[in-house]
Scaffold this motif. Structure first.
Motif, PDB file in Angstrom:
ATOM      1  N   GLN A 818       0.827  -1.210   0.000  1.00 53.66           N
ATOM      2  CA  GLN A 818       0.000   0.000   0.000  1.00 53.66           C
ATOM      3  C   GLN A 818       0.859   1.255   0.000  1.00 53.66           C
ATOM      4  OE1 GLN A 818      -3.183   0.121  -0.530  1.00 53.66           O
ATOM      5  NE2 GLN A 818      -3.426  -2.115  -0.511  1.00 53.66           N
ATOM      6  N   ARG A 819       1.923   1.259   0.771  1.00 54.47           N
ATOM      7  CA  ARG A 819       2.778   2.449   0.864  1.00 54.47           C
ATOM      8  C   ARG A 819       3.491   2.730  -0.454  1.00 54.47           C
ATOM      9  NH1 ARG A 819       3.537   6.540   3.750  1.00 54.47           N
ATOM     10  NH2 ARG A 819       5.670   6.239   4.508  1.00 54.47           N
ATOM     11  N   VAL A 820       3.868   1.668  -1.164  1.00 53.26           N
ATOM     12  CA  VAL A 820       4.619   1.856  -2.401  1.00 53.26           C
ATOM     13  C   VAL A 820       3.713   2.297  -3.542  1.00 53.26           C
ATOM     14  CG1 VAL A 820       5.980   0.668  -4.178  1.00 53.26           C
ATOM     15  CG2 VAL A 820       6.486   0.290  -1.765  1.00 53.26           C
ATOM     16  N   VAL A 821       2.568   1.641  -3.685  1.00 52.92           N
ATOM     17  CA  VAL A 821       1.722   1.916  -4.862  1.00 52.92           C
ATOM     18  C   VAL A 821       0.848   3.138  -4.679  1.00 52.92           C
ATOM     19  CG1 VAL A 821       1.696  -0.527  -5.461  1.00 52.92           C
ATOM     20  CG2 VAL A 821      -0.172   0.420  -4.088  1.00 52.92           C
ATOM     21  N   SER A 822       0.722   3.623  -3.454  1.00 53.91           N
ATOM     22  CA  SER A 822      -0.095   4.829  -3.248  1.00 53.91           C
ATOM     23  C   SER A 822       0.626   6.038  -3.825  1.00 53.91           C
ATOM     24  CB  SER A 822      -0.364   5.036  -1.756  1.00 53.91           C
ATOM     25  OG  SER A 822       0.849   5.183  -1.052  1.00 53.91           O
TER      26      SER A 822
END
Length: 1570
Positions: A818-822
C-alpha cells in the motif's frame, strides 16, 4: 507424464497473493488457497477463509482425555462436519493439484512444523513413498524415503475416527501434529475411510542423575481406519507397533486377523500371530479404570498390553518403552536396519491399484560422473573463468579509481583485454568440465518436474559435500575468532599473540571463502562460458544458457545478480537473461523489493516466511552477493511479478578484517537499495549501528547522479525497518529508537557531507523520503515492524515456526504494498518493465562504480579523527624527546663542573703535586639519574595532562586506551634510553676522561723526572727514542691492566645465572664456549628446515589443517620474537651494560609465557638462544665502542702529542711554550671530530621533517629515481644487484639523500662555509680564554686558561661536548712555573699556538666527499636519539620478492609486523618451479590467487602464500597490492638479462602494461615526490 504435466509446478506454489486472496475464489478452491497460504506463511493450518482459533483437545488435570468425554463431544458431530471443511481433505486436494515438485514443497513445510504428511492421495490413487526420497528430514539431514538410521514406530487406531485418541498420542508422546487433530478440534472430519500419514517424531528424554537430557528422533506412521491394506507395508517398515484397540468387540484388533486353520489348534491367537512380525508391540485398550499392563519379553523384543485412560501415566509408559526399544536392539546386536526396508522400496497398496507419484529418482543424477574429489579444489583450480573474472574485476575497480588518469586507464584497459583473452582461451577447456556437464544436463530437461527435482538433488549434494569439506575450516575460523576475541579483551593493546591470531584468523577466513562451492558458482561459470566464448564457437547447449537461466527464474529459484566473490555485476550476462525472460512471459510489470541487514539477522528467513520461498537459511553466511528471485503475482492490478533482491549480510565475520570488506558492504547495500521500489532493512535486536553507518554512504553514492536528479535527490526506494528477535511484550521500549532513526540517519549523512566537502541541498529535509515512524500512528501503519523470533523455541520440541511471526509479516507485506503503490506527492507509482529494469541496472551500477566506497560513515570520521590524533600525539613524543635532550645536556655540564671541583679540591689539598683522581668516584651516577628524573618531572606531568586531553577528545574514545598505553611505553622507553645515556656520560667523564687525563699527567711527570737526570744519561738521540717508547709502552700496559677489554660473554653469562627468573626455574645456562648447541644455526634453521627440527619440528611439516595453535608454532613464534627482542634491545646502544641483559630476560620470559611454552627444556633453550644472540651482538658493539672510547684507545691516540711534549722538555723549552703547544696539540686532535659532531646534529635537525624520512613510499620513489639514473647510465648489473640486496641499496640512497642535506662546509662566493665558521668560533673561544688570563690573575694561569676555554666550548656559541671534554684538564702540579713568566706572553703564546693549530687542521674542501662520509654517522645518531618523528626506515626485506619493509627502523614486529609493497618476483629471480620461467606476479597477487612456493630445488613441501604470516611470523600477509611501475618496466625490458643472471628462462607472458616508457615513469616519480 501427460497427467503430470497437467498438474501445477513448484513455481505455482510460490504465487504471491493478497492476504485476502482466498476470498476471490469460491468453494474448495478458496479453501485450498487458504491452506496453501497458511503453509507458505507458517500460519495456523486452516481451510476456512478466516484463521480458526487454535484449540486443543480437552483433557483432565492429568493430561489425558476420557473416552466418555470424547464420545459426548463427537457422537453427534457428523452433521456439523458436513457443513465444515476438513483440513485433511483440503490438504489432500492441495497435494493432488501439484506435481512432485509442489508436493515435495508442501511436505517440506509440514515437516518443518513437525506435522505428519499423508502417505497417499485416494482420489488420484498416488502414494508418495518414492517422492519421500526428495524430502530431507529436518534436524537429521537424511532423506525420508531412504532413511534407515531412525527408529520406526507405527501408531494404529482400531477406533472410529471421531473417538480415536491416537492424535493425542502423536502429540504428547512424539510431538507430532496430525492434521486430523485439527479436524477433531473443529468437528470437520475427513470423508476418507483411511487416514494414513507419516511424521518425524521427537522424544524428549529428560535428564536423570546418571544421564543428560537428550532428544531422540523417530519415524512415526499414523493410521486411523481400515489399516489392513497397509499391513504388509507396516511389516516391512515398522519396528514398534502401538495399537489403540477398540472397546467395541467387532472393531477390536483381534478380529482384524482371523486364525488360519493350520493354527487353530495351537495356543497362538490371531493377535499374537499378527504381532509376531514386529520386535516390539503395544496394544492399548482404553478403559475407565486405573492403568494396568502386562509386559512380556519375546526374543529380541517385548509384548506389552495396557488398559486404562490416556493420561500422564499411560503416556509416560508409551514414551519409556519407545525410547527403550532402540537400546534393546543395540544390546542384542540385532540391527533392524538390515531387516527393514527403506520407504521407497516398500510395496504399498498394490492390490488397491495405487502407483507412486511420478518423480525422478535421485540415482538418475549421476554425481559419480562429475569425478569431483574436493569441491574447494574445483572452485580454486578448475573453475578458471570466474577465477580470471575475479582478476578482471580488480583491474576494473582500479580503472574506476584512476578514471581521471588517461594513461593509467589505457593501461588498465590493456590489462583487461589480456585477461579477456585468457578467459576466452579457457572457455574450450571449461565447457568440458564434468560438473558443468551434469549441471547443464539437468537444466536442459524438458520436463519441469524432473528438472526442478534434479536441481534440488544437485543443490543438496553440493550442500552436503560442502558441509563436510567446510566443516573443519568453519570450526577453525570459529576457534580462532574465540581466541582472538579473548586475547583482544585481555590485552591493553595489540600484542604479538593478538597480531598472530588476527593474521591466522584472516587467513582462515580467506581459505573458507575460497573453498565454498555452491550452485551459484556453477551458474557463475556458465555465465562466463556463454559471455566470453566467441558466438561462432558456442555449442547448442551453450547457446541455450541464457534461456536456461531465465527458465531457472521461472522455476522458482534465485539467480545471482551481483557476483559474491568479485563484487561485480556481469551486465552483459544479466541483460541477455532478462531479455530471454521477457520472451518467455506475457505480463512484464514488476515490483522490486530488496532486503538487507547484517549477517545472520534473519533476512532470508524473513523472505521465506513473507513469500513462501526457500532461500538457504542457517547461522552464518547463506546468501552471497545479491540474488534475485522472480515471483508471479495474482490479485494485484499494479504489477504482475515481484522481483526479490536478497542481499548478502553486511559485517560478515567471514570478511571482517579482510581488505575491502567495508567497500564490499557499501556496494552491496547501495545496489540493493537503488535498484528497488522498496527496501526492508532487517535489524536483529536493537543493533542498528551498521544501518546508520551504511545508509548515508548509499546516499553519498546516489547524490549527484542522474538517478538523484530524476527523483529530486530523494531515494526512489521506500525504506522499511524490521526489528526482530525482540521481546514483543517490551516492544514499547523501542519507541524512542524508532522515533530517532530517521533523524539520526539524516544527521549522520550531513556529517559525512561536511567531512568530505561535498555539501548539497539536502540539509533541509530527510533524503530518505517520508518515513512513517511516528508512534502516534497505529502500529499497522508504521514503516517499522517489531517482531519476536521466527520459532517458538530453538530446542526440540518447540523448534517449530511461530505462527504469530508469520501473521505479522503478511500484514507488513500488505502495508509495504500500500505504501509503495499509493500516490506520492501526487505522482502515481509506476511499475518497472523487464526491459526498463535491465537498463536501470546499468545506470545504477555506473552510479556505484563512480562512488568512493573505501570509507563508510564510521571510517570517514574515524580516519580523519585518528590521523589528527596521531599527529598531535607524535608531537608530544617529540616534545618529550627534545626535553630529555635539553636536560641531559645540562646534566652533562653539571657532571663536568663536579669533576672540576673534585680535581680542584684534590689539588688544593696537595699543592704542587700531581694528584690522581681516577679512583675518586664515590659520587654514584644514580644521583644524576635522580636529578634528570626530577627536572623532567614537571615536563612529564604537563605532557601527561596534554596527552590525556588529546586522546580524550570527542570521537577519540575508542583509541584512548591504546594511545595512553603507547604513551606509557614511550615514557618508559625514553626513561631507559636517557638513563643509559646518563650512565655512559658519567662513566666517560668520571672514569674514562679522568683516568685518561690521569695517565697523561703521570707520563708527563715521568718525562719531567727523566729529563731532570744528568744530561749525559739521556743526551744520545737513539736512547731518547727508546726511552719514549719505554715510557709510553709501560703506560699502555698499566692502562690495559687497570682497564682490560670488557669480557661481554662472561658478563652476560653472569647476569643470566644470577637473575632470579633463571635461578628460580633452575635453568641451565650454556657457557658460550662452543660446546653448547649452535643456536644461531637453529634460528636460521627455521628457514632452512634443518637443525631446528631436532627440537622444534618445522612448521612446514604440519598439515595445512593442523597449523593453528600447535606446539611447534608456539616455539617457532617464540624464537622469532626472541630475535626481535634482542635486536631491539641492543639497537642504539653505544656500549655494553648489564641492564640490557636484564631487560631481555624479562621480555623473553613474557614471550615464553605468552606463547604458553611450559616445558622446561624448551624454556631453557629459548633463554640460551637469547643469551647467545646478546653475546654475539654486544661483543661487536662493545668492540667498536672500546676502539674509539676506551682509556687505552684514547691514550694510544695521544702518542703524537705526548711525543711532542717529550721533545719540548728534552729541549728545555719554557713551561709556557710546553703548555701552549700541549693545548694546541689537544685542539688539533679533537677539532675535526668536534666539527663532524656539530655537523651531524645540524644535519639531523635539518632532515627531521623530510618526507623521505617519514614516508616509506616517498623513500621508495627516491630509490626508484636512483635506479633510473643507473639505467640511463646503462649500469644494468648494478640495478639488478641493488634490487636483490635492498638493504645495501636503501643504505646507499639514504646516505645520498642525507649527504644532500649536509650544510656546505666550504666557502663559496656569497656564503661562509661551515668549516670557516667553526674555525672562527673556535678562535673566538680561544681569544676569550686567553684574555681571561690577563684579568688580574697572578697564579694558575694555565688552569684559568683551560677552565675558561672549556666553558666557552661548553656554553658559548659552539656548545661542543667533544671540545669541552677534550679540555677537561687538571693543570695542578705541572704548569705553576707559567705563573712566573710574562702574563702577556702567556696570553699571546696560547692564542697564537691554538689559532695555528686550528688553521693547520685539514680542511674538508671536498664537500661531497665529506657529506658522503658523514652520512653513516648521521644515521647512527638518528638511531641513538630514537626520536619517533625522525627515524630511518626499516631495512628488512620480503623474504621472497625482496621488497623493502615500509615500517620505521627497529619497529616492534610484535605490534607492527614488517610490511611491504611487493614487486614482481621475476626481478629477483623468482620463477615457476615446473617450467623454470621467471614470474611476473607479485607476492600480493600470488597470495590473492592462493599460490604456493618452495624455498629451493631440494624443498619438497609446497608452502602456501596464504600461510605467509605463519611461515614468516614477523611479516604481515602480502596484502598491499600497489603497482611498482619501475620494477615492472625492468622485468619487461630486461627479461632476458634477468633470466641469464639467475640461470632461468625469461618470463613468456609479461603483461603488456609492464612495457612502459622510462621517461614517463621518471616524470611521474618526480611529480609524486614534489
Amino acid at each position: 507424464m501427460s497427467e503430470q504435466r497437467k498438474k501445477k509446478s513448484y513455481a505455482a506454489f510460490l504465487i504471491d497473493r493478497p492476504s485476502n486472496g482466498s476470498q476471490l475464489h469460491q468453494g474448495n478452491q478458496g479453501a485450498i488457497i487458504t491452506l496453501m497460504n497458511c503453509l507458505r506463511h507458517r500460519l495456523v493450518l486452516t481451510a476456512g477463509s478466516k484463521k480458526s482459533e487454535h484449540q486443543n483437545i480437552e483433557s483432565g488435570a492429568d493430561g489425558g482425555g476420557s473416552i466418555g468425554f470424547l464420545l459426548a463431544k463427537y457422537q453427534n458431530s457428523s452433521s456439523a462436519a458436513a457443513k465444515k471443511t476438513s483440513v485433511y481433505d483440503t490438504l489432500l486436494q492441495l497435494i493432488d493439484e501439484f506435481d512432485a515438485t509442489g508436493a515435495a514443497e508442501i511436505f517440506r513445510l509440514l515437516l518443518e512444523r513437525r506435522t505428519a504428511i499423508p502417505l497417499f492421495v485416494p482420489d488420484s490413487r498416488k502414494h508418495h513413498l518414492n517422492l519421500f526420497r526428495h524430502i530431507t528430514i529436518p534436524g537429521v539431514n537424511t532423506r525420508l524415503g531412504e532413511d534407515q538410521s531412525l527408529f520406526r514406530v507405527a501408531v494404529i487406531s482400531c477406533c472410529q475416527r471421531n473417538v480415536s485418541q491416537t492424535t493425542e498420542i502423536m502429540k504428547s508422546v512424539f510431538n507430532v501434529q496430525s492434521v486430523h487433530r485439527q479436524d477433531l478440534s473443529t468437528g470437520s472430519l475427513s470423508s476418507n475411510p483411511l487416514i494414513a500419514e507419516i511424521g518425524v517424531g521427537c522424544l524428549v528424554i529428560e535428564a536423570t542423575s546418571k544421564t543428560a537430557k537428550k532428544v531422540q528422533h523417530v519415524l512415526v506412521i499414523h493410521v486411523i481406519g481400515e489399516f489392513r491394506p497397509l499391513w504388509k507395508c507396516l511389516q516391512h517398515f515398522v519396528s514398534y507397533l502401538l495399537i489403540e484397540d477398540s472397546t467395541i468387540e467387532e472393531e477390536r484388533f483381534c478380529h482384524m486377523f482371523p486364525k488360519d486353520e493350520e493354527t487353530t489348534s495351537t495356543k497362538h491367537s490371531a493377535t499374537a500371530l499378527a504381532l509376531d512380525a514386529f520386535n516390539f508391540s503395544c496394544v492399548w485398550t482404553p478403559s475407565m479404570g486405573e492403568m494396568s499392563h502386562e509386559f512380556a519379553v519375546s526374543g529380541n523384543g517385548f509384548r506389552l498390553r495396557v488398559e486404562g485412560q490416556l493420561r500422564g501415566e499411560t503416556l509416560s509408559l508409551f514414551k519409556d518403552t519407545v525410547s527403550a526399544a532402540p537400546e534393546m536392539v543395540i544390546q542384542s546386536n540385532c540391527t533392524t536396519s538390515q531387516e527393514l526396508k527403506m520407504l521407497h522400496e516398500i510395496p504399498v497398496l498394490i492390490e488397491e491399484a495405487y502407483s507412486p507419484l511420478e518423480c525422478v529418482s535421485p540415482s538418475a543424477v549421476h554425481w559419480s560422473d562429475c569425478h569431483v574429489q574436493h569441491l574447494g579444489d574445483v572452485k580454486k583450480f578448475e573453475f578458471l573463468l570466474q577465477k580470471y573474472y575475479l582478476k578482471r574485476a580488480k583491474i576494473e575497480e582500479a580503472k574506476v579509481e584512476h578514471r581521471l588518469n588517461n594513461e593509467m586507464v589505457a593501461q588498465f584497459e590493456d590489462e583487461i583485454r589480456k585477461v579477456k583473452e585468457t578467459i576466452r582461451s579457457q572457455t574450450v577447456r571449461v565447457q568440458n568440465h564434468p560438473l558443468l556437464k551434469v549441471f547443464l544436463q539437468i537444466l536442459e530437461k524438458e520436463d519441469s518436474c524432473s528438472r526442478v527435482l534434479s536441481f534440488n538433488l544437485l543443490e543438496n549434494e553440493l550442500a552436503k559435500r560442502g558441509e563436510q569439506e567446510l566443516g573443519p575450516l568453519l570450526k577453525k575460523v570459529q576457534e580462532l575468532s574465540t581466541l582472538y576475541a579473548e586475547s583482544l579483551s585481555n590485552a591493553v593493546r595489540e600484542t604479538g599473540l593478538v597480531s598472530k591470531l588476527k593474521k591466522d584468523l584472516n587467513s582462515a577466513k580467506t581459505e573458507l571463502i575460497d573453498s565454498a562451492l555452491n550452485v551459484e558458482h556453477l551458474w557463475r561459470e556458465l555465465s562466463h562460458l556463454y559471455t566470453d566464448m566467441e558466438p561462432e564457437k558456442r555449442s547448442p547447449s551453450i547457446q541455450k544458457i541464457p534461456r536456461l537461466a531465465a527458465q531457472h527464474l521461472l522455476d522458482g529459484f534465485p539467480l545471482e545478480l551481483l557476483d559474491g566473490d568479485s563484487n561485480m555485476i556481469r551486465q552483459d550476462w544479466i541483460k541477455v537473461v532478462l531479455y530471454e525472460l521477457g520472451k518467455m512471459v506475457e505480463r512484464k510489470r514488476m515490483f522490486v523489493l530488496s532486503v538487507m541487514g547484517v549477517q545472520s539477522s534473519g533476512k532470508s528467513t524473513m523472505l521465506n516466511t513473507m513469500f513462501g520461498i526457500k532461500m538457504r537459511t542457517s547461522v552464518g553466511q547463506c546468501t552471497r552477493g545479491v540474488n534475485m528471485q522472480l515471483l508471479a503475482v495474482e490479485g494485484r492490478s499494479e504489477y504482475d511479478y515481484i522481483l526479490l533482491l536478497d542481499t548478502e549480510g553486511t559485517r560478515a565475520p567471514e570478511y571482517h578484517g579482510l581488505p575491502g570488506s567495508e567497500k564490499r558492504d557499501n556496494q552491496m547495500a547501495t545496489l540493493s537499495i537503488l535498484l528497488s521500489d522498496a527496501t526492508i532493512i532487517v535489524i536483529p535486536g536493537e543493533n542498528d549501528a551498521a544501518v546508520k553507518e551504511i545508509l548515508p554512504i548509499v546516499l553519498m553514492a546516489y547524490d549527484g547522479t542522474k538517478l538523484a536528479e530524476r527523483n529530486g535527490s530523494r531515494l526512489s526506494s521506500r525504506m522499511f525497518f524490521l526489528y526482530n528477535r525482540i521481546d514483543t511484550s517490551q516492544a514499547s521500549k523501542l519507541d524512542n529508537i524508532i522515533q530517532t532513526l530517521g533523524t539520526s540517519l539524516h544527521t549522520a549523512f550531513n556529517q559525512v557531507q561536511k567531512l568530505t566537502g561535498n555539501l548539497t541541498n539536502l540539509k533541509s529535509e530527510s533524503p530518505f523520503g517520508s518515513f512513517n515512524l511516528h508512534s502516534s500512528s497505529s502500529t499497522s501503519d508504521r514503516d517499522v515492524i517489531i517482531l519476536g523470533n521466527v520459532k517458538s523455541n530453538y530446542e526440540p520440541p518447540g523448534d517449530v515456526p511461530d505462527e504469530a511471526y508469520g501473521d505479522a509479516l503478511i500484514k507488513f507485506r500488505e502495508h509495504i504494498h500500500q505504501r509503495v503503490v499509493s500516490n506520492v506527492e501526487d505522482e502515481a507509482w509506476e511499475s518497472r518493465t523487464l526491459e526498463g529494469f535491465s537498463s536501470y541496472i546499468k545506470e545504477v551500477w555506473y552510479c556505484i562504480c563512480s562512488a568512493d566506497f573505501n570509507f563508510n560513515f564510521a571510517t570517514v570520521i574515524e580516519r580523519m579523527t585518528f590521523d589528527q590524533l596521531d599527529i598531535e600525539y607524535k608531537l608530544k613524543e617529540q616534545e618529550l624527546s627534545e626535553a630529555y635532550m635539553k636536560f641531559f645536556t645540562n646534566i652533562k655540564k653539571k657532571m663536568r663542573k663536579m669533576n672540576e671541583r673534585k680535581t680542584n679540591v684534590a689539588s688544593a689539598a696537595c699543592p704542587g703535586t700531581i694528584v690522581d683522581t681516577s679512583n675518586n668516584n664515590n659520587e654514584d651516577y644514580s644521583s644524576f639519574i635522580t636529578q634528570l628524573n626530577f627536572i623532567i618531572s614537571p615536563t612529564l606531568s604537563k605532557l601527561d595532562d596534554e596527552v590525556k586531553v588529546i586522546v580524550g577528545g570527542n570521537g577519540r574514545e575508542k583509541w584512548g586506551a591504546q594511545f595512553l598505553q603507547m604513551w606509557k611505553l614511550n615514557k618508559k622507553e625514553q626513561q631507559e634510553i636517557w638513563k643509559n645515556n646518563v650512565k655512559n656520560a658519567f662513566n666517560r667523564i668520571f672514569l674514562y676522561e679522568q683516568s685518561l687525563e690521569s695517565y697523561k699527567r703521570r707520563m708527563r711527570q715521568e718525562i719531567n723526572e727523566f729529563f731532570e737526570l744528568p744530561k749525559s744519561e739521556w743526551e744520545n738521540g737513539s736512547k731518547l727514542d727508546e726511552k719514549f717508547e719505554d715510557i709510553f709502552g709501560k703506560k699502555l700496559r698499566e692502562i690495559k691492566e687497570e682497564f682490560p677489554p670488557s669480557n661481554v660473554k662472561t658478563e652476560v653469562v653472569k647476569v643470566y645465572r644470577d637473575h632470579f627468573a633463571i635461578y628460580n626455574r633452575k635453568i641451565k645456562i650454556c657457557a658460550c664456549d662452543g660446546t653448547a648447541v649452535d643456536y644461531r644455526s637453529l634460528h636460521w634453521g627455521i628457514r632452512k628446515n634443518k637443525d631446528w627440527t631436532r627440537w622444534v619440528p618445522s612448521i612446514f611439516k604440519i598439515g595445512r589443517n593442523d597449523i593453528p595453535n600447535t606446539r611447534q608454532e608456539a616455539i617457532h613464534s617464540c624464537v622469532e620474537s626472541i630475535g626481535a627482542i634482542v635486536f631491539r634491545a641492543v639497537t642504539g646502544k653505544m656500549c655494553y651494560d648489564n641492564s640490557i641483559v636484564s631487560n631481555v630476560i624479562y621480555a623473553v620470559n613474557a614471550v615464553i609465557t605468552q606463547n604458553n611454552v611450559t616445558d622446561n627444556t624448551e624454556v631453557e633453550k629459548m633463554h640460551n638462544y637469547a643469551l647467545l644472540l646478546i653475546v654475539e651482538l654486544m661483543q661487536v658493539i662493545q668492540k667498536e665502542w672500546e676502539a674509539k672510547n676506551s682509556v687505552y684507545a684514547k691514550f694510544e691516540s695521544s702518542k703524537g702529542s705526548m711525543r711532542n711534549y717529550f721533545d719540548l722538555v728534552s729541549k728545555g723549552a719554557a713551561k709556557t711554550k710546553i703548555f701552549s703547544s700541549t693545548m694546541a696539540n689537544t685542539l688539533s686532535d679533537v677539532a675535526f671530530s668536534a666539527f663532524e659532531e656539530e655537523m651531524v646534529t645540524k644535519t639531523y635537525r635539518k632532515i627531521s621533517n623530510e618526507r623521505w624520512i617519514h614516508e616509506a613510499r616517498i623513500m621508495h620513489k627516491h630509490m626508484d629515481l636512483y635506479l633510473i639514473d643507473l639505467l640511463e647510465a646503462n649500469q644494468i648489473d648494478q640495478v639488478l644487484d641493488y634490487i636483490r640486496d635492498p638493504k645495501t641499496f636503501y643504505t646507499c640512497v639514504l646516505r645520498r639523500l642525507i649527504a644532500l642535506k649536509v650544510p656546505n662546509v666550504a666557502n663559496d662566493v656569497s656564503n661562509e662555509g661551515e668549516w670557516t665558521r667553526f674555525k672562527r668560533q673556535v678562535k673566538d673561544a680561544v681569544k676569550k680564554a686567553a684574555l681571561a688570563t690577563l684579568d688580574g690573575t697572578n697564579k694558575e694561569l694555565a688552569q684559568t686558561f683551560v677552565d675558561k676555554l672549556r666553558d666557552e666550548f661548553s656554553d658559548g656559541l659552539l656548545q661542543s661536548d667533544a671540545l669541552s671534554s677534550a679540555f677537561s684538564i687538571d693543570c695542578s702540579g705541572e704548569y705553576e712555573e707559567c705563573d712566573n713568566e710574562d702574563k702577556k706572553k702567556f696570553q699571546e703564546d696560547c692564542e697564537k699556538e691554538l689559532n695555528e693549530a686550528i688553521e693547520n687542521v685539514s680542511s674538508p674542501n671536498d664537500h661531497e666527499g665529506f657529506a658522503e662520509e658523514l652520512s653513516p654517522e648521521i644515521v647512527e645518531y638518528m638511531k641513538i636519539v630514537n626520536n619517533q618523528i625522525a627515524l630511518p626506515r626499516c631495512d628488512a626485506h620480503c623474504p621472497l620478492c625482496h621488497s623493502l619493509c615500509i615500517e620505521t627502523f627497529n619497529h616492534d614486529t610484535e605490534h607492527r609486523p614488517h610490511d611491504a609493497i611487493h614487486q614482481p618476483g621475476g626481478v629477483v629471480g623468482i620463477h615457476y618451479r615446473d617450467r623454470d620461467e621467471l614470474a611476473f606476479k607479485t607476492c600480493s597477487q600470488f597470495y590473492e590467487e592462493d599460490c604456493s612456493f618452495y624455498f629451493n630445488k631440494e624443498d619438497t613441501v609446497a608452502k602456501k602464500y596464504r600461510d605467509f604470516t605463519k611461515i614468516y611470523p614477523s611479516w604481515k600477509d602480502p596484502r598491499i597490492n600497489e603497482e611498482s611501475p619501475l620494477r615492472e618496466y625492468i622485468l619487461a625490458k630486461y627479461n632476458n638479462k634477468i633470466a641469464e643472471k639467475y640461470g632461468r628462462k625469461p618470463c613468456p607472458d609479461v603483461p603488456q602494461s609492464y612495457f612502459r616508457v622510462l621517461s614517463t615513469i621518471k616524470e611521474q616519480l618526480k611529480m609524486e615526490i614534489d
